[in-house]
Write an enzyme that holds these catalytic residues in place. Sequence first.
Site, PDB file in Angstrom:
ATOM      1  CD  GLU A  49      31.854 -34.383  45.418  1.00 46.70           C
ATOM      2  OE1 GLU A  49      32.794 -35.149  45.753  1.00 46.70           O
ATOM      3  OE2 GLU A  49      31.860 -33.163  45.670  1.00 46.70           O
ATOM      4  CG  PHE A 111      38.106 -21.651  41.988  1.00 50.44           C
ATOM      5  CD1 PHE A 111      39.258 -22.357  42.345  1.00 50.44           C
ATOM      6  CD2 PHE A 111      36.984 -21.750  42.799  1.00 50.44           C
ATOM      7  CE1 PHE A 111      39.286 -23.137  43.494  1.00 50.44           C
ATOM      8  CE2 PHE A 111      37.009 -22.533  43.944  1.00 50.44           C
ATOM      9  CZ  PHE A 111      38.160 -23.223  44.295  1.00 50.44           C
ATOM     10  CD  GLN A 112      35.714 -25.692  43.260  1.00 50.81           C
ATOM     11  OE1 GLN A 112      34.557 -25.294  43.353  1.00 50.81           O
ATOM     12  NE2 GLN A 112      36.289 -26.416  44.205  1.00 50.81           N
ATOM     13  CE  LYS A 161      27.562 -18.999  42.532  1.00 55.05           C
ATOM     14  NZ  LYS A 161      28.693 -18.855  43.454  1.00 55.05           N
ATOM     15  CG  MET A 475      38.518 -61.447  40.656  1.00 51.32           C
ATOM     16  SD  MET A 475      37.991 -63.174  40.591  1.00 51.32           S
ATOM     17  CE  MET A 475      36.209 -62.998  40.752  1.00 51.32           C
TER      18      MET A 475
HETATM   19  C1  LIG Z   1      38.008 -49.420  40.946  1.00 48.69           C
HETATM   20  C2  LIG Z   1      38.609 -50.740  40.641  1.00 48.69           C
HETATM   21  N1  LIG Z   1      39.934 -50.931  40.745  1.00 48.69           N
HETATM   22  C3  LIG Z   1      40.474 -52.135  40.477  1.00 48.69           C
HETATM   23  C4  LIG Z   1      39.698 -53.186  40.082  1.00 48.69           C
HETATM   24  C5  LIG Z   1      40.307 -54.546  39.779  1.00 48.69           C
HETATM   25  N2  LIG Z   1      39.812 -55.535  40.740  1.00 48.69           N
HETATM   26  C6  LIG Z   1      38.779 -56.376  40.464  1.00 48.69           C
HETATM   27  S1  LIG Z   1      38.360 -57.343  41.751  1.00 48.69           S
HETATM   28  C7  LIG Z   1      39.588 -56.689  42.716  1.00 48.69           C
HETATM   29  C8  LIG Z   1      39.797 -57.159  44.118  1.00 48.69           C
HETATM   30  C9  LIG Z   1      38.684 -56.810  45.018  1.00 48.69           C
HETATM   31  O1  LIG Z   1      39.104 -57.049  46.335  1.00 48.69           O
HETATM   32  P1  LIG Z   1      38.065 -57.231  47.510  1.00 48.69           P
HETATM   33  O2  LIG Z   1      37.134 -56.077  47.539  1.00 48.69           O
HETATM   34  O3  LIG Z   1      38.791 -57.528  48.756  1.00 48.69           O
HETATM   35  O4  LIG Z   1      37.192 -58.468  47.016  1.00 48.69           O
HETATM   36  P2  LIG Z   1      37.589 -60.029  46.960  1.00 48.69           P
HETATM   37  O5  LIG Z   1      37.913 -60.331  45.533  1.00 48.69           O
HETATM   38  O6  LIG Z   1      38.730 -60.258  47.870  1.00 48.69           O
HETATM   39  O7  LIG Z   1      36.337 -60.720  47.379  1.00 48.69           O
HETATM   40  C10 LIG Z   1      40.314 -55.728  41.999  1.00 48.69           C
HETATM   41  C11 LIG Z   1      41.465 -54.991  42.530  1.00 48.69           C
HETATM   42  C12 LIG Z   1      38.318 -52.934  39.952  1.00 48.69           C
HETATM   43  N3  LIG Z   1      37.461 -53.870  39.520  1.00 48.69           N
HETATM   44  N4  LIG Z   1      37.794 -51.725  40.262  1.00 48.69           N
END
Ligand SMILES: Cc1ncc(C[n+]2csc(CCOP(=O)(O)OP(=O)(O)O)c2C)c(N)n1
Lengths: 571, 175
Positions: A49, A111-112, A161, A475
Site C-alpha cells: 500500500e 478484526f482489522q 463496510k 547520505m
Molecule cells: C524512510 C527513511 N528512513 C531513513 C531515512 C534517513 N536517510 C536519509 S538518506 C539515507 C540514505 C539513503 O541511502 P541510499 O538510498 O543508498 O542513497 P544515497 O544517499 O546512498 O545516495 C537515510 C538512511 C530516510 N530519509 N527515510
Amino acid sequence: MQLTGAQALIRSLEQEGVDTIFGLPGGAILPVYDPLLDSSIRHILVRHEQGAGHMAEGYALATGRPGVAMVTSGPGATNIVTPIGNAHMDSTPLVVITGQVATASIGTDAFQECDITGITMGITKHNFLVQSAQEIPRAVAAAFHLATTGRPGPVLIDVPKDVTQSMMDWWYPASVEEYDLPGYRPEVELDQEAVDRAVALITESERPVLYVGGGTLKSRAAQELLAFAERTGMPVVTTLMARGAFPDSHEQHLGMPGMHGMYTAVTAIQKSDLLISLGARFDDRVTGKVPTFAAGAKVIHVDIDRAEFNKVRQADVAIQSNVAAVLTAFDAARATPRNLDVWWKTINDWRDQYPLVYDEPTAEGPLRPQHVIEAIAAKAAPGTIVAAGVGQHQMWASQHWKFEEPGTWINSGGAGTMGFGVPAAIGAKVGRPDRTVWCIDGDGCFQMTAQELTTARSEGIPIKVAILNNAYLGMVRQWQEMFYEERYSEVYLSADLPDYVKWAEAMGCVGLRARTLKEMHEVIDEANTINDVPVVIDFRTDASEKVFPMVAAGASNDDIIVHPLQRGARQ
Amino acid sequence: MSPPEPYLGEVSRTPVRHHILSVLVENKAGVLARIAGLFARRGFNIYSLAVAPAESHARFSRVTIVVDAESAPLEQIVGQLDKLVNVVAISDLSPRDAVERELLLATLPLDDGHRSAMLDTITKAGASIVDVSSTSVTVMLAGTPGACDELERALEDFAEVELHRTGRVALPRLG
Ligand SMILES: Cc1ncc(C[n+]2csc(CCOP(=O)(O)OP(=O)(O)O)c2C)c(N)n1
Ligand SMILES: [Mg+2]
C-alpha cells in the site's frame, strides 16, 4: 436511482474525473472493488500500500491533478500512512480511500480495525469517517475540493463496510454550497494595500532575489514568474520543491538554494537586500541558522497559507494569495527594482568562481554519480520526467539535471521519504504516458519499494530506474565521515547483495549493470531503446563521493562548504 | 545516582500573557480531538478549555480556549487553528477587551473550629452554598477568574477541599 454505497463511491470518483486508482483490496473495502469492475476507471494493483500512496503522489506531481489511492482497513490503512504524511509535508493533492470495519463494530477492536482518521489527523488536510451511504457523494466531492484548493494536501475518506453495502438514492452535490464546509474559505481577496507596500520595497531594492518555492508550482504560476523575472531582471532561485518552476537554462536562474544548494544561489540570498518569497516556507534546509539567514534582507512573503507568515522569518510585507495573482499584480503596478548591474556583476563573479564541480571520472570506474546523471540527462528526450529517492543521489539529481518546465521533477522534499522514487516514477508515468520517466534512485531507497516494479511490469508501465549503487546509505555515511570522525555506524549495504540485475529480471524488467565509462554509455543507450518494459540499471558508483556544496545542519549559510577542488580558490 | 523525579509539568495559575480564543466550530465527532491534537503537536499550551453547543439546533459549538501566549505567537496559533476545516470562526479576545467568567464548585468539611470564619469567607466572596450534609458543604461561585482564584486560596487555608473549575467562557466587552 438506488445504488449501493460502493456503487455511489465509484460513481462519485467518476464524477470527479478520476481516471486511475492505485490500490490493493481487502475485507473492509471489498464491496467497493466489485462495482470497480464495471467502471471505466483504471485500477493499478500495487504490491504494497505504500506503493499506492507514492504512485498517487507521483501522478499528482506530474499532472497537477489529484492522485487517488484505495486500500483496506487496519494494516492496509497503516501501510499508506507514510505517503499521506509525505504528501502533507509537500502539499500534494491526494484523495485516499480506506475501508473501515462496520459502524457497529467500530470501537470494539474488531478484526482489522484501526482508528485511521485518528492516526492521520495531524498529517491530512482533513479526513472524514463516512456515516451513511447517502453521505458518500458529499464526502467525495468535499474531499476533492479540499485536496485541490487553497494549499493543497492529502484528504482521507474512511468508509465502513456496512456503509458501502447499504442502499442510497443517488445524488451529487451541484455546487460548493452543498459540500457542507462552513469553515473552509480557500480564496482570499488580494490585499491591494499589501501589494502596494511590496511594490514600494521592490522599487527601493538594489539586490533582490526571487525565492521560488513549491507553492509557485502549486498555483501554476510558472508563466507569470517568467514574465515578471524577465521584465525586472531579478535573479531567481528555485527550492528543491520548485525545481522546474523556472527554466534551469535561463540566464537569470542561480539554481537551488539550501543545504546542498548552489554556492551562488545560497550566497545571493545571504547578501540580498530584498527576498521575495513566492510559495516558499523558509524551511530549515533552506535557511540554515535562522538568525544569520539573509540577515540584511527585507522580506516579501507570498503564500496562500497565512500560517506560514512570521513562522520562521518575520516578513516586512505578507501577502496571502496564490503566487500567480500577486505576480500579475506586481506587473500591473510595473514594480521594478533599481539598476541591477552591480548586483549581477557580483553574482556572476560567484558563478565563475564556484560552479558545480566534481572529480574527473576515470575510464575504469568506479563511476562518478554526478557524471552518470549528466550522461543520462544528455541522452534523455526533452520533457523527460525525473523522480528521485532520498539521499545523496536525490541532491545530485536536483543539482545536475536541467529542469525546464513544471511537473518534470518528482521528489520527496519535506518528509525525505526513502523509497519514494520507484513508485512515484510509476505514478508519474501513468499520468504522463507520453513522457520518458527516469527514476534516479539510491541502492538503499530502491530496496524499500522495489517490489512495485512487478506492478509496473504487469501493468505495462515502462519506467527507467538508475540505481546509483554506492553500497552505502550514502547520505548518512557522508555525515558520519564529516561530523562523526569517520566512525561508520550501520551504513554499509554491499554493492552485490542483492544482485540488482537478477532482481530486476525476476520482476520481469530488463536488468543492466555498468562499472566502466564505456559500459555507462552503453547501458544508457540500451535503456533508451527499451520502451515496453521497465529497465533497471545498477550503476556502480564511488562510495566516497560526497554532496557539495554543503551547509552543515544548524550552521549559517555564510559557512557554506564548497567542493574540495574549489577550496584553494576560496578568498 | 537516584532516578530523576518524573516530570509533572509546570503547575501554574493563569499565564501572565494569556489570550482568550472564542472559537466557533462545527458540532461534529472528533472536532475537539482535532483542536487538542493541533495544540499538542505544535507545542501550543492550553491553559483552559470550555465547550458547549452554541445554539439550540446544535450545528455549531463554541470553544473558549485560554492560551498561553508565551508558548507561541498568537498569530501562529490562530493561523494554524483557522486551517482546521471544522473551525468556522475565531475571535481573539485580549483579557482587557473581554468579559470573562468561570464557575467554581468546592466541597469542604464543616469544621466546628472554623465554621463561622469559613461562612464569612464564603459570603464575602459572593459564593453560595448549593449542597450541605452533616459533615460537609458544597459552595459555588460564578465570577471572574480572579475571584475564583481568591476563593480557592482562601478555602484551601481552612481545609482540604475538593474543587472543580469549569475553565472560563468569555464575550467581548461592550464599548
Ligand atoms: C524512510 C527513511 N528512513 C531513513 C531515512 C534517513 N536517510 C536519509 S538518506 C539515507 C540514505 C539513503 O541511502 P541510499 O538510498 O543508498 O542513497 P544515497 O544517499 O546512498 O545516495 C537515510 C538512511 C530516510 N530519509 N527515510
Ligand atoms: Mg546508497
